[in-house]
Design an enzyme around this catalytic site. Sequence first.
Site, PDB file in Angstrom:
ATOM      1  N   SER A 132      43.613 -56.256   2.193  1.00  0.00           N
ATOM      2  CA  SER A 132      42.078 -55.552   2.149  1.00  0.00           C
ATOM      3  C   SER A 132      41.661 -55.743   0.670  1.00  0.00           C
ATOM      4  CB  SER A 132      41.859 -54.196   2.608  1.00  0.00           C
ATOM      5  OG  SER A 132      40.656 -53.756   2.436  1.00  0.00           O
ATOM      6  N   TYR A 145      44.084 -45.207   2.349  1.00  0.00           N
ATOM      7  CA  TYR A 145      43.979 -46.529   2.955  1.00  0.00           C
ATOM      8  C   TYR A 145      44.095 -47.892   1.699  1.00  0.00           C
ATOM      9  CZ  TYR A 145      41.941 -50.512   5.133  1.00  0.00           C
ATOM     10  OH  TYR A 145      41.753 -51.872   5.658  1.00  0.00           O
TER      11      TYR A 145
HETATM   12  C1  8X3 Z   1      38.583 -53.463   5.384  1.00  0.00           C
HETATM   13  C2  8X3 Z   1      37.652 -53.548   4.161  1.00  0.00           C
HETATM   14  O1  8X3 Z   1      35.793 -52.257   2.604  1.00  0.00           O
HETATM   15  O2  8X3 Z   1      36.024 -51.166   4.644  1.00  0.00           O
HETATM   16  O3  8X3 Z   1      39.728 -53.125   4.939  1.00  0.00           O
HETATM   17  O4  8X3 Z   1      37.927 -51.057   3.143  1.00  0.00           O
HETATM   18  S1  8X3 Z   1      36.734 -51.860   3.768  1.00  0.00           S
END
Ligand code: 8X3
Length: 247
Positions: A132, A145
């Site tokens: 990501s 995350y």
């Molecule tokens: C997904 C992109 O910007 O929502 O991993 O973290 S974000």
Amino acid sequence: MHIIVTGATAGLGEQIARDFVVAGHTVYGTGRRLDKLNALKAELGEHFIPLHFDVCDTKAMSEVLGGIDLTKIDVLINNAGLALGLEPAHLADIQDWQTMIDVNIKGLVGVTHLVLPYMVANNHGLIINIGSTAGNHPYFGANVYGASKAFVKQFSNNLRADLINTRVRVTNIEPGMCGGTQFSQVRFKGDNTKAAAVYEGVEYLTASDISNTVQWVASQPWHVNINAIELMPTAQTYAGLAVARDI
Ligand code: 8X3
């Protein structure tokens, strides 16, 4: 090609699985939701093989993956992953943090650890990890995350190091804002208003945009290793340095 796609029952994984089958490949799609796996099987036919397990369940994962011929696998796509919560770190739920670590990190390394020895023995294979932009650029509330996706990035880089004497390739795909999936509904635990607000007025990436990138990576000749691809909507940027005054 024979391709494992983890988290094939929704979002990016479902699109990636569908596109590979339509392109004539055989996909082993993993997921927790048996009804969704069965629906995909009914839709995609003999070239979609459902594998029912949760990447957090090490025992089930090794039993199910042990039941297929892993020597045939050309490509592993480590897609299963999730974001939970967007609170600042001091207000975040520890269970959310642990679940993200379990799925995004432990699940990903677990599947890789089972499949990789067969690729090395064959001197052939490609691992595509779905990272990501959050693994590259901090944003408010991304805390664990983003950190889990930074793990995925560096794990990908370190796999490249260990696989130097093989024809096994590794790519980290790093998407930014991607709409049209359940990513934000999951993050906000079913709060559809909050989830919809994320994408309001934005021409976001779609699952197809990311699947196209995956297909392109997988179509390169074996001597070409795409190390990483970061993609985001034109409407998004990574400029985000923040300053607090008079705190
Ligand atoms: C997904 C992109 O910007 O929502 O991993 O973290 S974000």
